[in-house]
Every structure is written in structure tokens, then in C-alpha cells.
Design an enzyme around this catalytic site. Structure first.
Site, PDB file in Angstrom:
ATOM      1  N   ASP A   1       0.834  -1.205   0.000  1.00  6.12           N
ATOM      2  CA  ASP A   1       0.000   0.000   0.000  1.00  6.12           C
ATOM      3  C   ASP A   1       0.869   1.256   0.000  1.00  6.12           C
ATOM      4  O   ASP A   1       0.608   2.211   0.723  1.00  6.12           O
ATOM      5  CB  ASP A   1      -0.941   0.000   1.228  1.00  6.12           C
ATOM      6  CG  ASP A   1      -2.048   1.032   1.074  1.00  6.12           C
ATOM      7  OD1 ASP A   1      -2.695   1.379   2.084  1.00  6.12           O
ATOM      8  OD2 ASP A   1      -2.238   1.538  -0.057  1.00  6.12           O
TER       9      ASP A   1
ATOM     10  N   LYS B   1       2.233   4.723  -0.905  1.00  8.80           N
ATOM     11  CA  LYS B   1       1.619   5.930  -1.489  1.00  8.80           C
ATOM     12  C   LYS B   1       2.198   7.112  -0.743  1.00  8.80           C
ATOM     13  O   LYS B   1       2.752   6.943   0.357  1.00  8.80           O
ATOM     14  CB  LYS B   1       0.106   5.866  -1.334  1.00  8.80           C
ATOM     15  CG  LYS B   1      -0.358   5.626   0.085  1.00  8.80           C
ATOM     16  CD  LYS B   1      -1.864   5.460   0.180  1.00  8.80           C
ATOM     17  CE  LYS B   1      -2.273   5.121   1.613  1.00  8.80           C
ATOM     18  NZ  LYS B   1      -3.702   4.991   1.776  1.00  8.80           N
TER      19      LYS B   1
ATOM     20  N   ASN C   1       1.986   7.391   2.996  1.00  9.21           N
ATOM     21  CA  ASN C   1       2.729   6.456   3.862  1.00  9.21           C
ATOM     22  C   ASN C   1       4.225   6.679   3.799  1.00  9.21           C
ATOM     23  O   ASN C   1       4.990   5.927   4.388  1.00  9.21           O
ATOM     24  CB  ASN C   1       2.454   5.006   3.426  1.00  9.21           C
ATOM     25  CG  ASN C   1       1.047   4.603   3.751  1.00  9.21           C
ATOM     26  OD1 ASN C   1       0.431   5.231   4.595  1.00  9.21           O
ATOM     27  ND2 ASN C   1       0.538   3.595   3.083  1.00  9.21           N
TER      28      ASN C   1
ATOM     29  N   ASP D   1       3.251   2.427   7.932  1.00  8.04           N
ATOM     30  CA  ASP D   1       1.929   1.822   7.729  1.00  8.04           C
ATOM     31  C   ASP D   1       2.004   0.433   7.101  1.00  8.04           C
ATOM     32  O   ASP D   1       1.687   0.250   5.939  1.00  8.04           O
ATOM     33  CB  ASP D   1       1.051   2.734   6.873  1.00  8.04           C
ATOM     34  CG  ASP D   1      -0.405   2.534   7.267  1.00  8.04           C
ATOM     35  OD1 ASP D   1      -1.287   3.168   6.686  1.00  8.04           O
ATOM     36  OD2 ASP D   1      -0.635   1.715   8.175  1.00  8.04           O
TER      37      ASP D   1
END
Ligand SMILES: C[C@@H](Nc1nc2c(c3cc(-c4cn[nH]c4)ccc13)C(=O)N=C/C2=C\CC1CC1)C(C)(C)C
Length: 321
Positions: free
Chosen positions: A155, A157, A160, A173
């Protein structure tokens, strides 16, 4: 039983004068909690000061009954195991220790006073090539380390990617990370507990954040290290263009653009960066660039990686005009 690393020892003398050293765990009382730094879906991250050392940390607080109600216990364990495996890299947020009380779990972590990369990007609009190279190189170095420890973030991005006081990258994260078998774990695969593969309901249900999710995660639910490279391509594009490559009015329309590779570059997008992005945003994960390919690409010509990179002074943030 929460076995977070003991962080101190206390002397104990018994009736016969024998001295023993007992491990002492920190608790909530050892910290003064400050403002909220960020809120995740199942957690809140606070600024907190250690009352003995006056050092500042970020403390992530998870409410036990919320986690149980939402059946997120697996995510909590994945995040803790992942953070415990990713300990010695400057580009990964570090977990110092954990403790709990009757209502919550507490993770004591690096404080990243620069906040989220997304926030910084929104202020400048775009990054120029020099800044994109520096931040791209640090993110790539951290991805390389994660993959070498058998961890796929899944994830990645700009929200994060945090920044510390030197404006250096700290990836965070990891609740949605995928732990491959720990390459150092000598036990045969069938003996490795739970997370060596991917339990089905977690695999089936999990999809990252729409704009950065890789096509293979949408089509056949399989995530691999190449999924993080797809997200990396999206981030490089976004730093220079000021917006992610795939963005539509709804999540469904965004997914459609991704699986059809429907995106274009703004006029004036630098050509070396364009070539690099095009080799990361490849539908077939097997054809996608690897970390090694990216390090050798002309966009990163002359860029140092490894220890040297983390000693560099962060460039002053300038927009790409
Ligand atoms: C992405 C995350 N946001 C944040 N997570 C962390 C921060 C953090 C700091 C600021 C900040 C600092 N100064 N100004 C803003 C803003 C957002 C932050 C930090 O310092 N240290 C560890 C963190 C997270 C570690 C934990 C996942 C293991 C969400 C939104 C999920 C809470």
C-alpha cells in the site's frame, strides 16, 4: 501476552542480599501524550514525550475492542511482526517497543516531524527533477530493503512516505504488508506459522489505495514485489506531475483505467523520468522493471544508493515548472 522488548532493568535484592536485575517495561505512565499526528482506519498516532529521557516519539494507539469488533487482529499482528523484522534501515519507521493497558495497544515509534510526503507535495505542487531523484532514490532503497527481508508493503503511497527532521524518507503503515517466508527462517515452509504465505480471506479482501493499486491485485488477487514497483512508478509520476497517473471520479473508474493502462503524461514531463515510469507501469508484473533495473536507469544516473544516499543533505524543495 505482550512481549515487547524490555527497555530497562531494575536491581532487586532478596533476603540473603542476592542482587538480581529485573527487566522493566515502559507503560503509558512513562509518557506525556501530545497532539494527534495522524489517524489511520484503526489507530491514532500521537506525539509523545518519554518522561525519563524527554525524547519525543510517535505513539500509535490501537483500541482493542475496535480491533476485535472489526476482526483486524491479523492486521495488528502482521504490522508488529513486519516492524520487528524491518529494524535496521534508515528509510523505515522504527518500532522501539510496545506495551498495552486494559483498553489499548501502544507502539512507540520514530517521530517523523516532516509529516507525510503527500502534505509536502501539496504545498509545492510538484517536485523538480533533483528532488524527485533524491526522494525516489530513498523510497527505492527502502523498498529494496523490505523486499530483501521478504516483505511486500502493498500500500505504498505518498501518505505512507513520512519525512524525518532531516527531511529524509521514513516508510510507514505496514498493517497491509505481505510477509513472505522469512529467508533466514530455517524451518521448512509447512512449519512456519500462518504468515509465510497469505491466508485466503486476507488476500481476497485486501486491495490497496485505489490510485496506486497494481493491475494484478485487481485481476488475480496476487501481490508480489512487482506490486510495490508499480506503486513506485505512480509515485515518481505524481512527484513530477503533481497528481497520480490513474485518477477518476470513482474507485471503479480508477480501477478501469489501471487495468486498461489508460494514462498520459503532461506536456513537458521530463523524458528520462517518462521512460522510467513507462517501464514501471507495465501490466504484466513479470515484464515490469525490478529494483536493479531502476537503479541502472538513466533517470538515476550518478545517483548513489545505500549508506551514502542516507548521508546526503535533502535538496531544497523546488517545484517542477
Ligand atoms: C500514515 C500515518 N500518519 C503518520 N504516521 C506516523 C507519523 C506521522 C507524523 C506526522 C507528523 C509529524 N509532524 N507533523 C505531522 C503525520 C502523520 C504521521 C510519525 O511521526 N511516526 C510514525 C507514524 C506511523 C507509524 C505506524 C504505522 C506504524 C497514519 C495516517 C496511518 C496515522
Amino acid at each position: 501476552k505482550d512481549r515487547g522488548a524490555a527497555v530497562g532493568v531494575r536491581r532487586e535484592v532478596d533476603a540473603d542480599g542476592r542482587v538480581t536485575m529485573k527487566p522493566v517495561k515502559k507503560g503509558v505512565r512513562d509518557f506525556t501524550f501530545g497532539r494527534i499526528l495522524g489517524e489511520g482506519s484503526y489507530s491514532t498516532v500521537y506525539l509523545a514525550t518519554d518522561r525519563q529521557t524527554l525524547r519525543e516519539y510517535a505513539v500509535k494507539v490501537l483500541e482493542k475492542k475496535h480491533i476485535i469488533k472489526e476482526k483486524k487482529i491479523k492486521y495488528v499482528n502482521i504490522e508488529k511482526n513486519t516492524l520487528n523484522r524491518l529494524t535496521e534501515h534508515p528509510g523505515i519507521v522504527r518500532l522501539y517497543y510496545t506495551f498495552q493497558d486494559e483498553t489499548s495497544l501502544y507502539y512507540v515509534l520514530d517521530l517523523c516531524t516532516g509529516g507525510e510526503l503527500l502534505g509536502v507535495l501539496k504545498k509545492t505542487g510538484t517536485f523538480d527533477v533533483e528532488c524527485t531523484r533524491f526522494y525516489g532514490a530513498q523510497i527505492l532503497d527502502a523498498i529494496d530493503y523490505m523486499h530483501s527481508r521478504g516483505i511486500i508493503h502493498r500500500d505504498l503511497k505518498p501518505e505512507n512516505v513520512l519525512l524525518d527532521e532531516q527531511m529524509h524518507v521514513k516508510i510507514t503503515d505496514f498493517g497491509t504488508a505481505k510477509l513472505l517466508r522469512d529467508p533466514r527462517d530455517p524451518r521448512p515452509p509447512e512449519e512456519t506459522p500462518g504468515q509465510s504465505g497469505e491466508d485466503d480471506e486476507r488476500a481476497a479482501s485486501f486491495v490497496g489505495t485505489a490510485e496506486y493499486v497494481s493491475p494484478e491485485l485487481l485481476t488475480d488477487k496476487s501481490a508480489s514485489t512487482a506490486s510495490d514497483i508499480w506503486a513506485f512508478g505512480c509515485i515518481i509520476y505524481q512527484l513530477l506531475a503533481g497528481r497520480p497517473p490513474f485518477k477518476a471520479g470513482t474507485e471503479y473508474l480508477t480501477f478501469q483505467k489501471i487495468v486498461k493502462l489508460e494514462y498520459e503524461f503532461p506536456h513537458g514531463f521530463p523524458s528520462a523520468a517518462r521512460d522510467l515510469v513507462e517501464r514501471c507501469l507495465v501490466l504484466d508484473p513479470a515484464q515490469r522493471f525490478t529494483v536493479e533495473h531502476i537503479k541502472k536507469h538513466e533517470f538515476f544516473a550518478g545517483q548513489m544508493f545505500g549508506k551514502e544516499l542516507w548521508r546526503m543533505k535533502a535538496p531544497r524543495l523546488r517545484p517542477y515548472v
